[in-house]
Write a protein that holds these residues in place. Structure first.
Motif, mmCIF file in Angstrom:
data_model
loop_
_atom_site.group_PDB
_atom_site.id
_atom_site.type_symbol
_atom_site.label_atom_id
_atom_site.label_comp_id
_atom_site.label_asym_id
_atom_site.label_seq_id
_atom_site.Cartn_x
_atom_site.Cartn_y
_atom_site.Cartn_z
ATOM 1 N N PRO B 217 20.594 37.394 35.966
ATOM 2 C CA PRO B 217 19.617 37.280 34.882
ATOM 3 C C PRO B 217 20.022 36.220 33.862
ATOM 4 N N LYS B 218 21.307 36.152 33.555
ATOM 5 C CA LYS B 218 21.757 35.215 32.532
ATOM 6 C C LYS B 218 21.552 33.781 33.005
ATOM 7 N N ALA B 219 21.997 33.515 34.246
ATOM 8 C CA ALA B 219 21.872 32.165 34.788
ATOM 9 C C ALA B 219 20.407 31.775 34.896
ATOM 10 N N SER B 220 19.537 32.730 35.271
ATOM 11 C CA SER B 220 18.134 32.378 35.429
ATOM 12 C C SER B 220 17.533 32.035 34.074
ATOM 13 N N ARG B 221 18.005 32.721 33.007
ATOM 14 C CA ARG B 221 17.478 32.392 31.682
ATOM 15 C C ARG B 221 17.930 30.996 31.279
ATOM 16 N N MET B 222 19.169 30.672 31.615
ATOM 17 C CA MET B 222 19.673 29.342 31.264
ATOM 18 C C MET B 222 18.987 28.264 32.080
ATOM 19 N N ALA B 223 18.511 28.632 33.255
ATOM 20 C CA ALA B 223 17.794 27.656 34.079
ATOM 21 C C ALA B 223 16.351 27.510 33.607
#
Lengths: 351, 366
Positions: B217-223
């Motif tokens: 979830p964190k990486a997808s938000r940063m993407a």
């Protein structure tokens, strides 16, 4: 920790404690915010007792409170087992079905003339085997706890249905019923007695042992450590695989014990016994302040949680104006409030 | 060289997400044919224009499972779970039945549409509550949908005042019992909805985004993905699809049984998704797999009844299917299978435990 334990044990008898206790509780909460949900559960329980006494009467008296314990002994046992599992960050959905299978098998064996002690041991062992199966699936085959215990839930229910789909009644002279027999400890006026059953004593013993194991043994600390971080505890050299299987074995075994207690109280077993009890046990554990993510919680909190649920049923029956179908909505609502409370506590700790 | 190629081909086949689901369906049908050679026979009834046969029955029974399985596979792809689908089915059925009973008109298309519309709206609201709790409040999906599961069953009982409610409405009944081009309407509807959902998520970036949330979830938000809105949408979709399933299942008998409608359907849906090869840890999904899974469960249900085993024993067989599938999906059994170059069997489970113990110890000390 010990400060929390005092009110939870005394609450059903004494009601709210003195001001000295209040300041102790305040200090404990300030030093360790994770006890807040457990304290909140105790406060809610006391609040429910007071409300019930004021609104309906006849709550704070011997027979109501002893019946509360007698009728919820099995739930207390289940909640104690569930606490172990949830503390490691897992979940056990199979408890209700294990009770169904174990009690149907037990009653049929007892009626077939087996020795009652052998039957009791077998009923408990059935739970142990189910727990062991879930544990092995979870630990060695990396199946999610949720899905592994779901499979055991289906299996238990299906096996119970294969044995019998009719209510199985224990013979009236069966020695198993002795466990559900009521003994008067204090003879009050009319029916207002303090009564106790061997089932309640078993529940007490289970809770005490669970408390001892969780807080005073290496296994207990490993359980908390796994809930905190599984990989860290493995790197620390703790016995993670063994303990992870052990918690499911404990939960399964306690389901077996709960089946014995419940069957001996009712004298009837059926394949649909215990539907939804896993949710009651989870709700009791969550209300009692155990974090679903694992690592924080107290087995005595789960006992309070079980009593909150039991008392809620008593109050709803007493009220009479609340339709019985609202029960699940109210349970859901209480659960939601407590989960939100947990959420608030954990987010406070993070910041 | 040739053996190596053969092994990789075998491995490729086994790794297909829903390969074992298909195998199981075929196995069950073969079992039925062994019992009754005419099991697969399909006859055409020229009077009503319907195909009649056991297979058609299976297709019709699979429709509600297909609906919730499609919704569930998207929810699980985000790393969540929706335990409330069974209860939402009951609520949706209760709303539709009570509305049609109050309307009292047995033939009006408008009443049927109104009932369906209101049922789906309320299902969407329940799904949205789940979504808000998960996405914006940050509760665990497991617990927030568990609460909805408890409360939903209660809401259904409150709507019908605890009674099993019946109503009569021809157009509504037709959805569940009617036939179109010889096939049951429910099945066509379910397949159509599954195809539409599949196309929307796979032809757009939506599917990738959903999987990204499930992976990290964190990486997808940063993407640059906004997980909250997407999560909310997924839970609403799951709610609506459960509502459709509810309409389908109450439409068959035109009665809502508030304590039985949709009971334990969430488990069927999860099972269907697992059979379809979707990992329960999130991050990938397969609508086709969910459809295969749903069909397998319907086949299993019908087979057990056909073989004369009490239908209340069905869960035991489902449990065996779950355990076997989970074992087949686990890395440990796969590596065991690659070493032996033999097809894995369920009996591999107990013997694999002791042999893997030393490896486990290594992991811990490493």
């Amino acid at each position: 920790m010990t400060a929390v334990q005092t009110p939870s044990v005394d609450a059903p008898v004494d009601g709210p404690g003195g001001s000295k206790l209040g300041s102790t509780i305040k200090r404990v909460i300030a030093s360790n915010p994770s006890v807040l949900p457990t304290v909140a559960a105790i406060v809610i329980f006391i609040g429910m007792v007071i409300y019930g006494e004021v609104a309906y009467g006849r709550i704070v008296q011997y027979n109501t409170l002893s019946n509360l314990l007698i009728n919820n002994a099995h739930l207390i046992i289940l909640a104690a087992g569930m606490t172990f599992v949830i503390l490691t960050g897992g979940i056990d959905l199979s408890v209700g079905s294990v009770i169904a299978f174990s009690s149907v098998a037990g009653v049929m064996l007892a009626n077939a003339g087996w020795n009652p002690w052998v039957v009791i041991v077998l009923m408990i062992l059935i739970g142990t085997v189910f727990g062991l199966a879930s544990g092995i699936l979870i630990q060695y085959f990396n199946v999610q706890p949720f899905i592994a215990t779901l499979a055991m839930m289906f299996l238990g229910r299906g096996l119970a249905s294969l044995l019998s789909t009719q209510p199985e009644r224990l013979a009236d002279d069966s020695q198993l019923l002795w466990l559900g027999e009521q003994f008067k400890l204090i003879d009050g006026e009319k029916v207002n007695d303090v009564v106790i059953t061997p089932g309640v004593i078993i529940a007490f013993v289970v809770v005490l042992v669970a408390f001892f194991v969780l807080h005073r043994t290496r296994t207990g600390r490993t359980v908390y450590a796994i809930g905190g971080s599984e990989s860290s505890s493995a790197l620390m050299g703790l016995a993670v695989p063994r303990t992870k299987i052990l918690v499911y074995v404990i939960s399964g075994t306690l389901s077996g014990i709960a089946a014995v207690v419940y069957t001996s109280r009712l004298g009837i077993a059926q394949n649909i016994t215990g539907i939804g009890w896993e949710l009651d046990a989870i709700a009791a554990t969550v209300i009692g302040g155990t974090l679903l993510t694992g690592g924080y919680g107290y087995v005595l909190g789960s006992v309070v949680g079980a009593l909150v649920l039991g008392l809620m049923n008593v109050l709803i029956t007493r009220d009479g104006g609340i339709p019985p179908e609202m029960t699940t909505i109210i349970t859901g609502g209480i659960l939601l409030v407590f989960v939100l409370l947990q959420r608030a506590v954990t987010s406070k700790r993070q910041t | 060289m040739s053996t190596g190629a053969r092994t990789s081909w075998l491995r490729e086949l086994v790794r297909k997400p829903f390969f074992w689901g298909l195998v199981a369906i075929v196995a069950l049908l073969v079992l039925n044919v062994l019992k009754d050679p005419n099991y697969l026979a399909i006859s055409y009834d020229p009077e009503t224009g319907r195909l009649v046969g056991n297979v058609v029955d299976i297709l019709r029974a699979s429709a509600p499972i297909l609906m919730i399985a499609v919704g569930m596979s998207l929810v699980i792809a985000t790393g969540g779970i929706d335990l409330s689908v069974g209860s939402v089915m009951a609520v949706s059925g209760a709303v539709a039945m009570v509305l049609m009973k109050d309307a009292g008109d047995s033939g009006s298309v408008l009443v049927a549409l109104g009932a369906i519309g209101l049922a789906l709206l309320i299902s969407a609201v329940l799904g949205a509550v789940n979504g808000v709790l998960v996405a914006y409040v940050g509760l665990q999906p497991f617990i927030s949908t568990l609460i909805m599961m408890l409360a939903g069953r209660g809401i259904a009982k409150v709507i019908t005042e605890g009674q099993n409610t019946s109503a009569s409405n021809e157009p509504f009944r037709w959805i569940a019992n009617g036939f179109l081009i010889g096939l049951p309407v429910v099945f066509l509807l379910a397949i159509a909805i599954a195809i539409v959902v599949g196309l929307v998520v796979r032809r757009s970036a939506l599917g990738l985004m959903i999987e990204a949330i499930g992976i990290n979830p964190k990486a997808s938000r940063m993407a640059g993905i906004k997980p909250n809105g997407l999560l909310l949408t997924v839970y609403i979709l799951s709610g609506v699809l459960a509502g459709v399933a509810g309409i389908m299942s109450v439409g068959t008998v035109m009665t809502v049984d508030v304590s039985r409608t949709g009971y334990q359907m969430e488990l069927d849906a999860i099972l269907a998704v697992v059979i379809g090869g979707t990992s329960l840890s999130g991050g990938k999904f397969s609508i086709g797999g969910a459809v295969v899974g749903g069909l397998l469960i319907a086949t299993l249900d019908k087979t057990i009844v056909f073989l004369g085993i009490s239908s209340s024993a069905t869960p035991a067989f489902k449990a065996i299917v779950i355990v076997v599938l989970c074992l087949l999906q686990s890395q440990r059994v796969r590596s065991w299978f690659v070493q032996r170059r033999k097809p894995p069997r369920a009996s591999a489970a107990p013997s694999a435990v002791p042999s893997e113990k030393p490896q486990q110890k290594q992991e811990v000390t490493a």
